[in-house]
Design an enzyme around this catalytic site. Structure first.
Site, PDB file in Angstrom:
ATOM      1  N   GLY A 146     -24.376   2.989   2.404  1.00  0.00           N
ATOM      2  CA  GLY A 146     -23.427   3.496   1.555  1.00  0.00           C
ATOM      3  C   GLY A 146     -23.826   3.221   0.017  1.00  0.00           C
TER       4      GLY A 146
ATOM      5  CE  LYS B  11      -4.394   0.884   0.293  1.00  0.00           C
ATOM      6  NZ  LYS B  11      -5.390   0.370  -0.360  1.00  0.00           N
TER       7      LYS B  11
ATOM      8  N   GLY C 274     -22.627   4.531  -2.877  1.00  0.00           N
ATOM      9  CA  GLY C 274     -21.590   5.019  -3.892  1.00  0.00           C
ATOM     10  C   GLY C 274     -21.301   3.993  -4.876  1.00  0.00           C
TER      11      GLY C 274
ATOM     12  CB  VAL D  90     -18.978  -0.912  -4.010  1.00  0.00           C
ATOM     13  CG1 VAL D  90     -19.484  -2.468  -3.741  1.00  0.00           C
ATOM     14  CG2 VAL D  90     -17.495  -0.969  -4.453  1.00  0.00           C
TER      15      VAL D  90
HETATM   16  P1  NAI Z   1     -17.554   5.551  -2.816  1.00  0.00           P
HETATM   17  O1  NAI Z   1     -16.811   6.629  -1.993  1.00  0.00           O
HETATM   18  O2  NAI Z   1     -18.108   5.662  -4.132  1.00  0.00           O
HETATM   19  O3  NAI Z   1     -19.001   5.434  -1.937  1.00  0.00           O
HETATM   20  C1  NAI Z   1     -19.167   5.396  -0.317  1.00  0.00           C
HETATM   21  C2  NAI Z   1     -20.515   6.038  -0.382  1.00  0.00           C
HETATM   22  O4  NAI Z   1     -20.581   5.841   1.293  1.00  0.00           O
HETATM   23  C3  NAI Z   1     -20.395   7.485  -0.716  1.00  0.00           C
HETATM   24  O5  NAI Z   1     -21.452   7.845  -1.295  1.00  0.00           O
HETATM   25  C4  NAI Z   1     -20.748   8.063   0.803  1.00  0.00           C
HETATM   26  O6  NAI Z   1     -21.472   9.391   0.535  1.00  0.00           O
HETATM   27  C5  NAI Z   1     -21.507   7.230   1.300  1.00  0.00           C
HETATM   28  N1  NAI Z   1     -21.381   7.375   3.014  1.00  0.00           N
HETATM   29  C6  NAI Z   1     -20.181   7.825   3.785  1.00  0.00           C
HETATM   30  N2  NAI Z   1     -20.570   7.612   5.048  1.00  0.00           N
HETATM   31  C7  NAI Z   1     -21.813   7.276   4.984  1.00  0.00           C
HETATM   32  C8  NAI Z   1     -22.826   6.990   6.133  1.00  0.00           C
HETATM   33  N3  NAI Z   1     -22.384   7.166   7.436  1.00  0.00           N
HETATM   34  N4  NAI Z   1     -23.896   6.452   5.960  1.00  0.00           N
HETATM   35  C9  NAI Z   1     -24.426   6.144   4.574  1.00  0.00           C
HETATM   36  N5  NAI Z   1     -23.675   6.487   3.473  1.00  0.00           N
HETATM   37  C10 NAI Z   1     -22.197   7.070   3.891  1.00  0.00           C
HETATM   38  O7  NAI Z   1     -16.850   4.058  -2.361  1.00  0.00           O
HETATM   39  P2  NAI Z   1     -16.737   2.804  -3.004  1.00  0.00           P
HETATM   40  O8  NAI Z   1     -15.705   2.838  -4.189  1.00  0.00           O
HETATM   41  O9  NAI Z   1     -18.352   2.720  -3.067  1.00  0.00           O
HETATM   42  O10 NAI Z   1     -16.264   2.114  -1.915  1.00  0.00           O
HETATM   43  C11 NAI Z   1     -17.275   1.553  -0.839  1.00  0.00           C
HETATM   44  C12 NAI Z   1     -16.447   0.793   0.175  1.00  0.00           C
HETATM   45  O11 NAI Z   1     -16.055  -0.330  -0.217  1.00  0.00           O
HETATM   46  C13 NAI Z   1     -15.152   1.554   0.811  1.00  0.00           C
HETATM   47  O12 NAI Z   1     -15.085   1.339   1.869  1.00  0.00           O
HETATM   48  C14 NAI Z   1     -14.023   1.165  -0.004  1.00  0.00           C
HETATM   49  O13 NAI Z   1     -12.740   1.240   0.954  1.00  0.00           O
HETATM   50  C15 NAI Z   1     -14.670  -0.433  -0.009  1.00  0.00           C
HETATM   51  N6  NAI Z   1     -14.003  -1.045  -1.302  1.00  0.00           N
HETATM   52  C16 NAI Z   1     -14.189  -0.516  -2.347  1.00  0.00           C
HETATM   53  C17 NAI Z   1     -13.585  -1.045  -3.604  1.00  0.00           C
HETATM   54  C18 NAI Z   1     -13.835  -0.646  -4.874  1.00  0.00           C
HETATM   55  O14 NAI Z   1     -13.687  -1.396  -6.111  1.00  0.00           O
HETATM   56  N7  NAI Z   1     -14.477   0.454  -5.015  1.00  0.00           N
HETATM   57  C19 NAI Z   1     -12.827  -2.550  -3.555  1.00  0.00           C
HETATM   58  C20 NAI Z   1     -12.697  -2.767  -2.418  1.00  0.00           C
HETATM   59  C21 NAI Z   1     -13.322  -2.168  -1.069  1.00  0.00           C
END
Ligand code: NAI
Length: 354
Positions: A180, A80, A182, A184
Site C-alpha cells: 500500500g 470512534k 497511499g 502513509v
Molecule cells: P490510503 O487510503 O491513503 O492508502 C492505502 C493504499 O493502499 C491505497 O493507495 C490503496 O490503493 C492501497 N491498497 C489497497 N488494497 C491494497 C492491496 N491489497 N495491495 C496493495 N495496495 C493496496 O490510506 P493511508 O492513510 O495511507 O492509511 C494506510 C493504513 O494505515 C490504513 O489501514 C489506515 O487505517 C492506517 N492508518 C493511517 C493513519 C493515517 O494517519 N493516515 C493513522 C493510523 C493508521
C-alpha cells in the site's frame, strides 16, 4: 440516543445510536473510555448492511483507539464514530452538520477527526456545529491537517527499534516490503529510502507504484505477491486483517511493522507469528503518529511537541518488547496487557499534557 448495545473484551462506557430523518443520518458514537480525557477517535463513513454490522465495527475500532491513546500516553480517552453511508444521492453537508449537532450534545465527551471515508472538508462542516473536532485546516505553524506524515514517522521509528531488536542492526541494507503506497505508505518509503533500506512495494493503483519505483528505486511486485516477498521486514500500509492463521506460512519476513489498523485478523495469528519467531510490532503502538497530531491540534500544542512524542514511538515499542520478554507473552498480547492495565488501573500518562 440510547444506552450501550454490546460488550467487548473491555466494555465501552457508552454507545450512542444516532439517527436523523431530515439528513438521512444513521450513525453510532462509541465512548470506550474517558478516563484520561475526552474519548477521541475518527469518524468512519462506510456502507454497512445493517446497524448491527455498523455497531460491531464501531465498538472494535473504539476499543482500539482506547488502547492506542493510552499507550501513546495522550491525555485522551478512546472512542470512534461510524456513519452508515446513505444509499443514493444525499446532501453531504447536511449529513455532517446533523452529525456535528449530535457530537455537540455530548458536550466534549467525544472528539472526532478524519478516518476512512471522511476528509478535512467534512471536519470543517462538523466544526460549524461543534468545537469538539480536529483534523481541520492547519492554522499558521500549528499542528493540523493531514496526519499521515506523522504516522509514517512513527512507523519508521518503530521499525528502527524492531530491526535493532531482531537483527541487531539499523535499517540500512535491510529489505522492506511495503503493502500500500497511499498517504502513509509512500511517506514511509521516502524515510526508508533515506535510511538506506531496499524497497519492495505493491499497490493496487499502478501509478502510485510507478511513482515510488522511480523516486526511490523500489522493486514493484503484484499485490498478491507482497506478503510472500523475500524480505526482512513486512510493512502492511493498506487494509486491516492482512495476516491470518492461514497465510502466515507464506511470510518470509522476520519482522512485521506497518501502519494498517488491525493487521492481525485474529489473536491466534499473532501467536503463530511468535511461534515462527517473526517479531510483530503491535499496530496501535506504532501507528499513533496521526492521533498524536490530532491531539496536539485539539489542545494547541506545538509542532516540536508532536515531533518529540512521535519519535518516542520507538521507545514505547521497546517497552512492549521488554514486557513480552519478561512475561513470555507474544508482543500483541503484551501490548494488550499493558494497555488494559493502564486503562483498568487508571495509571496516569507519564508524559504530561502540554
Ligand atoms: P490510503 O487510503 O491513503 O492508502 C492505502 C493504499 O493502499 C491505497 O493507495 C490503496 O490503493 C492501497 N491498497 C489497497 N488494497 C491494497 C492491496 N491489497 N495491495 C496493495 N495496495 C493496496 O490510506 P493511508 O492513510 O495511507 O492509511 C494506510 C493504513 O494505515 C490504513 O489501514 C489506515 O487505517 C492506517 N492508518 C493511517 C493513519 C493515517 O494517519 N493516515 C493513522 C493510523 C493508521
Amino acid at each position: 440516543m440510547q444506552a450501550p448495545v454490546a460488550h467487548l473484551t473491555f466494555p465501552p462506557e457508552a454507545v450512542y445510536q444516532l439517527s436523523d430523518s431530515d439528513s438521512g443520518l444513521e450513525a453510532v458514537i462509541v465512548l470506550h473510555s474517558t478516563r484520561f480525557g475526552p474519548a477521541a477517535g475518527g469518524c468512519r463513513v462506510w456502507r454497512y448492511e445493517n446497524r448491527q454490522a455498523m455497531n460491531h465495527d464501531a465498538l472494535r475500532l473504539a476499543e482500539g483507539m482506547a488502547y492506542k491513546n493510552v499507550m501513546a500516553e495522550l491525555p485522551l480517552g478512546g472512542g470512534k464514530s461510524v456513519i452508515n453511508l446513505p444509499i443514493g444521492d444525499f446532501d453531504r453537508s447536511k449529513l455532517f452538520r446533523a452529525f456535528g449537532r449530535k457530537i455537540q450534545e455530548l458536550k466534549g465527551q467525544y472528539v472526532t477527526a478524519e478516518d476512512v471515508g471522511t476528509s478535512v472538508r467534512d471536519m470543517e462542516t462538523i466544526h460549524t456545529e461543534t468545537p469538539f473536532v480536529a483534523g481541520l485546516t492547519p492554522k499558521g505553524d500549528l499542528p493540523g491537517g493531514d496526519p499521515s506524515p506523522w504516522t509514517a514517522l512513527g512507523v519508521f521509528k518503530s521499525m528502527q527499534t524492531a530491526a535493532r531488536y531482531k537483527f541487531g542492526s539499523d535499517l540500512a541494507g535491510l529489505s522492506v516490503a511495503v503493502q500500500g503506497l497511499g498517504h502513509v505508505g509512500s511517506a514511509l518509503c521516502e524515510l526508508l529510502h533515506q535510511a538506506g533500506a531496499r524497497l519492495i512495494v505493491a499497490e493496487t493503483q499502478a501509478t502510485l507504484a510507478a511513482n515510488v519505483a522511480s523516486k526511490f528505486g523500489a522493486e514493484v511486485v503484484s499485490p498478491s505477491a507482497i506478503l510472500s516477498a523475500q524480505c526482512d521486514v513486512f510493512a502492511p500500509c493498506a487494509m486491516g486483517a492482512v495476516l491470518t492463521s492461514e497465510n502466515i506460512a507464506a511470510l518470509k519476513a522476520r519482522v512485521v511493522c506497518g501502519a494498517a489498523n488491525n493487521i492481525l485478523a485474529t489473536g491466534e495469528a499473532g501467536d503463530i507469528l511468535a511461534e515462527r519467531d517473526v517479531l510483530y510490532a503491535p499496530d496501535y503502538v506504532v501507528n499513533a503518529g496521526g492521533i498524536i497530531n490530532v491531539c496536539a491540534e485539539y489542545f494547541g500544542w506545538s509542532v516540536s511537541e508532536v515531533n518529540g512524542r512521535v519519535v518516542a514511538s520507538g521507545e514505547r515499542l521497546a517497552q512492549v518488547f521488554r514486557h513480552a520478554e519478561e512475561t513470555g507473552l507474544a508482543p500483541h498480547r503484551a501490548a494488550d496487557a499493558l494497555a488494559r492495565g493502564k486503562l483498568a488501573l487508571g495509571s496516569r500518562a507519564t508524559v504530561a499534557a502540554a
